[in-house]
Design a protein around this motif. Structure first.
Motif, PDB file in Angstrom:
ATOM      1  N   VAL A   1       2.510  -2.352  -4.866  1.00 12.62           N
ATOM      2  CA  VAL A   1       2.043  -1.610  -3.693  1.00 12.62           C
ATOM      3  C   VAL A   1       1.100  -0.484  -4.095  1.00 12.62           C
ATOM      4  CG1 VAL A   1       2.767  -0.249  -1.696  1.00 12.62           C
ATOM      5  CG2 VAL A   1       4.209  -2.136  -2.515  1.00 12.62           C
ATOM      6  N   MET A   2      -0.049  -0.439  -3.437  1.00 17.41           N
ATOM      7  CA  MET A   2      -1.007   0.654  -3.603  1.00 17.41           C
ATOM      8  C   MET A   2      -0.638   1.756  -2.621  1.00 17.41           C
ATOM      9  SD  MET A   2      -4.521  -1.621  -3.713  1.00 17.41           S
ATOM     10  CE  MET A   2      -5.592  -0.277  -4.223  1.00 17.41           C
ATOM     11  N   VAL A   3       0.062   2.786  -3.086  1.00 19.57           N
ATOM     12  CA  VAL A   3       0.489   3.832  -2.155  1.00 19.57           C
ATOM     13  C   VAL A   3      -0.687   4.655  -1.653  1.00 19.57           C
ATOM     14  CG1 VAL A   3       2.819   3.969  -3.112  1.00 19.57           C
ATOM     15  CG2 VAL A   3       1.016   5.442  -4.059  1.00 19.57           C
ATOM     16  N   VAL A   4      -1.837   4.584  -2.330  1.00 22.53           N
ATOM     17  CA  VAL A   4      -3.028   5.305  -1.867  1.00 22.53           C
ATOM     18  C   VAL A   4      -3.891   4.441  -0.957  1.00 22.53           C
ATOM     19  CG1 VAL A   4      -3.080   6.754  -3.929  1.00 22.53           C
ATOM     20  CG2 VAL A   4      -4.436   4.653  -3.880  1.00 22.53           C
ATOM     21  N   GLY A   5      -3.473   3.215  -0.691  1.00 17.93           N
ATOM     22  CA  GLY A   5      -4.243   2.314   0.150  1.00 17.93           C
ATOM     23  C   GLY A   5      -4.145   2.681   1.621  1.00 17.93           C
ATOM     24  N   PRO A   6      -5.129   2.284   2.425  1.00 16.17           N
ATOM     25  CA  PRO A   6      -5.123   2.631   3.850  1.00 16.17           C
ATOM     26  C   PRO A   6      -4.097   1.861   4.673  1.00 16.17           C
ATOM     27  CG  PRO A   6      -6.974   1.189   3.344  1.00 16.17           C
ATOM     28  CD  PRO A   6      -6.346   1.554   2.028  1.00 16.17           C
ATOM     29  N   ALA A   7      -3.502   0.808   4.110  1.00 17.41           N
ATOM     30  CA  ALA A   7      -2.514   0.006   4.847  1.00 17.41           C
ATOM     31  C   ALA A   7      -1.140   0.129   4.208  1.00 17.41           C
ATOM     32  CB  ALA A   7      -2.948  -1.453   4.898  1.00 17.41           C
ATOM     33  N   ALA A   8      -0.814   1.347   3.741  1.00 13.91           N
ATOM     34  CA  ALA A   8       0.491   1.603   3.130  1.00 13.91           C
ATOM     35  C   ALA A   8       1.287   2.597   3.966  1.00 13.91           C
ATOM     36  CB  ALA A   8       0.339   2.119   1.701  1.00 13.91           C
ATOM     37  N   GLY A   9       1.081   2.538   5.283  1.00 13.41           N
ATOM     38  CA  GLY A   9       1.809   3.417   6.187  1.00 13.41           C
ATOM     39  C   GLY A   9       3.233   2.944   6.419  1.00 13.41           C
ATOM     40  N   ARG A  10       3.967   3.715   7.234  1.00 11.75           N
ATOM     41  CA  ARG A  10       5.390   3.469   7.446  1.00 11.75           C
ATOM     42  C   ARG A  10       5.668   2.076   7.984  1.00 11.75           C
ATOM     43  NH1 ARG A  10       8.603   7.888  10.785  1.00 11.75           N
ATOM     44  NH2 ARG A  10       8.065   9.013   8.847  1.00 11.75           N
ATOM     45  N   ASP A  11       4.909   1.634   8.977  1.00 12.39           N
ATOM     46  CA  ASP A  11       5.176   0.318   9.570  1.00 12.39           C
ATOM     47  C   ASP A  11       4.981  -0.803   8.556  1.00 12.39           C
ATOM     48  OD1 ASP A  11       5.730   1.580  11.926  1.00 12.39           O
ATOM     49  OD2 ASP A  11       3.815   1.091  12.895  1.00 12.39           O
ATOM     50  N   GLU A  12       3.926  -0.707   7.739  1.00 15.81           N
ATOM     51  CA  GLU A  12       3.662  -1.752   6.747  1.00 15.81           C
ATOM     52  C   GLU A  12       4.728  -1.753   5.644  1.00 15.81           C
ATOM     53  OE1 GLU A  12       1.518  -4.063   6.940  1.00 15.81           O
ATOM     54  OE2 GLU A  12      -0.059  -3.398   8.308  1.00 15.81           O
ATOM     55  N   ILE A  13       5.222  -0.586   5.285  1.00 12.22           N
ATOM     56  CA  ILE A  13       6.282  -0.510   4.275  1.00 12.22           C
ATOM     57  C   ILE A  13       7.583  -1.062   4.836  1.00 12.22           C
ATOM     58  CG2 ILE A  13       7.670   1.034   2.851  1.00 12.22           C
ATOM     59  CD1 ILE A  13       4.724   0.614   1.930  1.00 12.22           C
ATOM     60  N   GLU A  14       7.893  -0.726   6.080  1.00  8.62           N
ATOM     61  CA  GLU A  14       9.108  -1.265   6.693  1.00  8.62           C
ATOM     62  C   GLU A  14       9.041  -2.783   6.798  1.00  8.62           C
ATOM     63  OE1 GLU A  14       9.643   0.687  10.427  1.00  8.62           O
ATOM     64  OE2 GLU A  14      10.335   2.571   9.519  1.00  8.62           O
ATOM     65  N   ALA A  15       7.871  -3.312   7.132  1.00 13.13           N
ATOM     66  CA  ALA A  15       7.723  -4.766   7.232  1.00 13.13           C
ATOM     67  C   ALA A  15       7.919  -5.429   5.869  1.00 13.13           C
ATOM     68  CB  ALA A  15       6.345  -5.112   7.799  1.00 13.13           C
ATOM     69  N   LEU A  16       7.418  -4.804   4.815  1.00 10.96           N
ATOM     70  CA  LEU A  16       7.618  -5.353   3.469  1.00 10.96           C
ATOM     71  C   LEU A  16       9.092  -5.306   3.084  1.00 10.96           C
ATOM     72  CD1 LEU A  16       6.690  -6.456   0.758  1.00 10.96           C
ATOM     73  CD2 LEU A  16       6.112  -4.106   0.077  1.00 10.96           C
ATOM     74  N   ASN A  17       9.765  -4.197   3.366  1.00 11.82           N
ATOM     75  CA  ASN A  17      11.188  -4.100   3.057  1.00 11.82           C
ATOM     76  C   ASN A  17      11.991  -5.166   3.792  1.00 11.82           C
ATOM     77  OD1 ASN A  17      11.504  -2.023   1.138  1.00 11.82           O
ATOM     78  ND2 ASN A  17      11.250  -0.442   2.692  1.00 11.82           N
ATOM     79  N   GLU A  18      11.638  -5.431   5.043  1.00 11.69           N
ATOM     80  CA  GLU A  18      12.343  -6.461   5.810  1.00 11.69           C
ATOM     81  C   GLU A  18      12.120  -7.845   5.198  1.00 11.69           C
ATOM     82  OE1 GLU A  18      11.003  -6.142   9.808  1.00 11.69           O
ATOM     83  OE2 GLU A  18      11.932  -4.164  10.129  1.00 11.69           O
ATOM     84  N   ALA A  19      10.884  -8.138   4.801  1.00  7.34           N
ATOM     85  CA  ALA A  19      10.601  -9.434   4.184  1.00  7.34           C
ATOM     86  C   ALA A  19      11.340  -9.579   2.863  1.00  7.34           C
ATOM     87  CB  ALA A  19       9.095  -9.585   3.971  1.00  7.34           C
ATOM     88  N   ALA A  20      11.336  -8.520   2.044  1.00  5.22           N
ATOM     89  CA  ALA A  20      11.996  -8.588   0.745  1.00  5.22           C
ATOM     90  C   ALA A  20      13.508  -8.684   0.888  1.00  5.22           C
ATOM     91  CB  ALA A  20      11.618  -7.369  -0.091  1.00  5.22           C
ATOM     92  N   ALA A  21      14.064  -8.063   1.942  1.00  9.72           N
ATOM     93  CA  ALA A  21      15.509  -8.110   2.139  1.00  9.72           C
ATOM     94  C   ALA A  21      15.994  -9.528   2.411  1.00  9.72           C
ATOM     95  CB  ALA A  21      15.907  -7.193   3.287  1.00  9.72           C
ATOM     96  N   LYS A  22      15.121 -10.342   2.987  1.00  6.87           N
ATOM     97  CA  LYS A  22      15.479 -11.739   3.262  1.00  6.87           C
ATOM     98  C   LYS A  22      15.214 -12.630   2.057  1.00  6.87           C
ATOM     99  CE  LYS A  22      14.262 -11.100   8.130  1.00  6.87           C
ATOM    100  NZ  LYS A  22      13.317 -11.470   9.217  1.00  6.87           N
ATOM    101  N   SER A  23      14.594 -12.073   1.023  1.00  3.10           N
ATOM    102  CA  SER A  23      14.297 -12.822  -0.188  1.00  3.10           C
ATOM    103  C   SER A  23      14.698 -11.954  -1.382  1.00  3.10           C
ATOM    104  CB  SER A  23      12.802 -13.165  -0.265  1.00  3.10           C
ATOM    105  OG  SER A  23      12.497 -13.869  -1.436  1.00  3.10           O
ATOM    106  N   PRO A  24      15.992 -11.916  -1.705  1.00  2.00           N
ATOM    107  CA  PRO A  24      16.488 -10.943  -2.692  1.00  2.00           C
ATOM    108  C   PRO A  24      15.901 -11.108  -4.085  1.00  2.00           C
ATOM    109  CG  PRO A  24      18.169 -12.592  -2.154  1.00  2.00           C
ATOM    110  CD  PRO A  24      17.059 -12.766  -1.160  1.00  2.00           C
TER     111      PRO A  24
END
Length: 281
Positions: free
Chosen positions: A41-64
């Motif tokens: 994850v590029m934390v300095v990227g323009p698409a690293a806001g809260r919603d995009e991070i939450e969506a990634l966490n949700e996807a990763a949670a379903k794929s441990p």
């Protein structure tokens, strides 16, 4: 394929999460399909806001199996998080060629690099609530002379349990000489592995995924080469994405990202893994 042999376990890591919404969607799609087991994850990227991070966490949670790392970013066209970072051009990081040249000429300050990587690690912890599983670098900056010193110092202090990415391949010398880009990564990785080992920081035993993005190569054929030569625990870098306006504004790698996504999402990729007795770690 030898059905009696234990499968080789590899990492397939999609870089650049946070660079654009289209890249993020493509990466989450592949995680959901079980076709990736790591993304950085590029934390300095323009698409690293809260919603995009939450969506990634949700996807990763379903794929441990999916690890999430920091894609440390020190090159244009992005802004540093620290006030006193140097060198800069117009308030932005310099292009990677200038950063590499400055490192080779010993004109960088490793402490300034350490502070910036530490700030990006802190931003990752703030966004995810935990340290990264691994740390790599956008455009392989972690391998550059002097950059690697500050990079490894920051990781050792803020994420001591994380592993880091080295770019050395497991190919023969003849195969290495075929790709100048990959050969440069091989050479830079020699010292990087030495310093990482001295700091007791874990790293991947081998790397694949570098190729010339300036034309439209056969990604399926490239993946065949990457998988064939990778040992157990090795890592393949990839760059899947959907092209959007943000991506076109910030990065020259566009349509090839969609070709990578199409291949990884299709039926040929799992057949390739099966034929080579390989599984995602």
């Amino acid at each position: 394929m030898n059905g009696d042999a234990a499968p080789r376990r590899i990492w397939l890591c999609a870089d650049d999460y946070g660079l654009s919404p289209g890249i993020n969607r493509a990466i989450r799609d592949l995680i959901g399909r079980g076709r990736l087991n790591a993304t950085s994850v590029m934390v300095v990227g323009p698409a690293a806001g809260r919603d995009e991070i939450e969506a990634l966490n949700e996807a990763a949670a379903k794929s441990p199996r999916c690890a999430i790392g920091l894609h440390a970013t020190l090159t244009a066209p992005f802004h540093p998080l620290t006030m006193h970072f140097r060198p800069l051009e117009g308030g932005l990081f310099v292009p990677f060629a200038k950063l590499l040249r400055a490192g080779l000429m010993r004109r960088l300050d490793p402490e300034i690099i350490r502070a910036e990587v530490a700030a990006q690690l802190a931003a990752f912890v703030e966004k995810f609530g935990r340290p990264p599983d691994f740390v790599d670098g956008h455009q392989h900056v972690q391998l550059f002379p002097q950059v690697r010193d500050g990079f490894l110092a920051a990781v050792k202090q803020a994420a001591p349990d994380a592993w880091v990415r080295q770019g050395g391949r497991a190919h023969s010398l003849r195969q290495r000489l075929r790709s100048p880009k990959a050969l440069l990564l091989d050479l830079l990785s020699v010292q990087f592995r030495h310093y990482a080992a001295r700091a007791n920081i874990a790293f991947n035993p081998a790397f694949a995924g570098a190729y010339d993005f300036s034309h439209a190569p056969d990604f399926a054929g490239l993946m065949q080469q990457f998988v064939e030569n990778l040992p157990d625990g090795g890592l393949i870098m990839c760059h899947p994405g959907f092209v959007d306006d943000t991506l076109k504004r910030l990065d020259p790698l566009t349509d090839q990202r969609e070709r990578e996504h199409a291949y990884l999402a299709g039926d040929a990729f799992p057949r390739l893994l099966h034929a080579n007795n390989v599984t995602l770690a």
